[in-house]
Design an enzyme around this catalytic site. Structure first.
Site, PDB file in Angstrom:
ATOM      1  N   ARG A   1      -3.337  86.188  40.905  1.00  0.00           N
ATOM      2  CA  ARG A   1      -3.690  84.499  40.861  1.00  0.00           C
ATOM      3  C   ARG A   1      -3.016  84.635  39.511  1.00  0.00           C
ATOM      4  O   ARG A   1      -3.362  83.653  38.874  1.00  0.00           O
ATOM      5  CB  ARG A   1      -5.341  84.104  40.223  1.00  0.00           C
ATOM      6  CG  ARG A   1      -6.308  84.558  41.950  1.00  0.00           C
ATOM      7  CD  ARG A   1      -6.976  83.760  41.694  1.00  0.00           C
ATOM      8  NE  ARG A   1      -8.213  84.693  42.888  1.00  0.00           N
ATOM      9  CZ  ARG A   1     -10.095  84.173  43.100  1.00  0.00           C
ATOM     10  NH1 ARG A   1     -10.126  82.926  41.938  1.00  0.00           N
ATOM     11  NH2 ARG A   1     -10.553  84.712  44.013  1.00  0.00           N
ATOM     12  N   CYS A   2      -1.840  85.166  39.160  1.00  0.00           N
ATOM     13  CA  CYS A   2      -1.110  84.273  38.612  1.00  0.00           C
ATOM     14  C   CYS A   2       0.521  83.810  38.788  1.00  0.00           C
ATOM     15  O   CYS A   2       0.607  84.317  39.997  1.00  0.00           O
ATOM     16  CB  CYS A   2      -0.440  86.153  37.587  1.00  0.00           C
ATOM     17  SG  CYS A   2       0.445  86.382  36.327  1.00  0.00           S
ATOM     18  N   GLY A   3       0.866  83.417  37.823  1.00  0.00           N
ATOM     19  CA  GLY A   3       2.669  82.517  37.929  1.00  0.00           C
ATOM     20  C   GLY A   3       3.821  83.933  38.306  1.00  0.00           C
ATOM     21  O   GLY A   3       4.641  83.264  39.092  1.00  0.00           O
ATOM     22  N   LEU A   4       3.461  85.016  37.832  1.00  0.00           N
ATOM     23  CA  LEU A   4       4.638  86.015  38.661  1.00  0.00           C
ATOM     24  C   LEU A   4       3.554  86.883  39.599  1.00  0.00           C
ATOM     25  O   LEU A   4       4.147  87.527  40.283  1.00  0.00           O
ATOM     26  CB  LEU A   4       3.912  87.164  37.188  1.00  0.00           C
ATOM     27  CG  LEU A   4       4.520  86.649  36.302  1.00  0.00           C
ATOM     28  CD1 LEU A   4       4.378  87.837  34.280  1.00  0.00           C
ATOM     29  CD2 LEU A   4       5.800  85.509  36.115  1.00  0.00           C
ATOM     30  N   THR A   5       2.769  86.313  40.714  1.00  0.00           N
ATOM     31  CA  THR A   5       1.996  86.908  41.730  1.00  0.00           C
ATOM     32  C   THR A   5       3.423  87.244  42.787  1.00  0.00           C
ATOM     33  O   THR A   5       3.600  88.493  42.927  1.00  0.00           O
ATOM     34  CB  THR A   5       0.854  86.380  42.288  1.00  0.00           C
ATOM     35  OG1 THR A   5       0.290  86.570  40.810  1.00  0.00           O
ATOM     36  CG2 THR A   5       0.224  86.999  43.463  1.00  0.00           C
TER      37      THR A   5
END
Length: 182
Positions: A35-39
């Site tokens: 659930r990360c912007g980098l996922t």
């Protein structure tokens, strides 16, 4: 400890797995979150794996919930989400901590070997620093999700890449290591 092969980690089923099982392979070790912007980097990681696994690349995925609790799923649920959303085929291990008193010994070792991220500073690095404001970080601590460590066929840590370094940017380094013999 002199190489990553000296460590044992747990699988998603909490079974011990010796990293010496990967002897002779080029490893990319990554702390991840769903659930990360980098996922979306999961897609690029899978692309690298599909392209280079037959030549000896293995990606070792270590979910970590230390950064704004962006990896809340447990075990099989985590793996299923990654497989359904990004088609991941590489090995996902038990969720660990990468910083602090409870940091997994593997990550303590990795950070000792390569205490700083490599690569050019990017706008995304600034955003990561802003997102982590208020979180205690020291020296070699992992800054955020998707920090990547590249390991040669001898089990030596050769590079540490910032979270904002996209997996596709590692292709030349991976190819160089794959061309070397153990």
């Amino acid at each position: 400890m002199s190489s990553v092969y000296d460590f044992t980690v747990n699988t998603l089923d909490y079974q011990a797995r010796a990293l010496s099982d990967y002897r002779g392979k080029v490893l990319l070790i990554v702390n991840t979150a769903t659930r990360c912007g980098l996922t979306p980097q999961y897609g690029q990681l899978q692309d690298l794996y599909a392209k280079y696994r037959e030549q000896g690349l293995e990606i070792l995925d270590f979910p970590c919930n230390q950064f704004r609790e962006q990896a809340p799923e447990e075990g099989k649920e985590y793996a299923q989400l990654c497989q359904m959303k990004f088609g991941t085929e590489f090995t996902i291990f038990e969720k660990i901590e990468v910083n602090g008193d409870n940091a997994h010994p593997l990550y303590v070792f990795l950070k000792q070997q390569k205490p700083e991220d490599e690569g050019n500073a990017k706008f995304q690095d600034l955003l990561i620093r802003l997102a982590s404001l208020g979180e205690k970080r020291e020296g070699s601590d992992i800054k955020w999700n998707f920090t990547k460590f590249l390991i040669n066929r001898k089990g030596e840590v050769v590079a540490r890449y910032a979270p904002s370094t996209e997996p596709q940017e590692l292709a030349a380094d991976i190819e160089r290591l794959l061309a070397e013999t153990a």
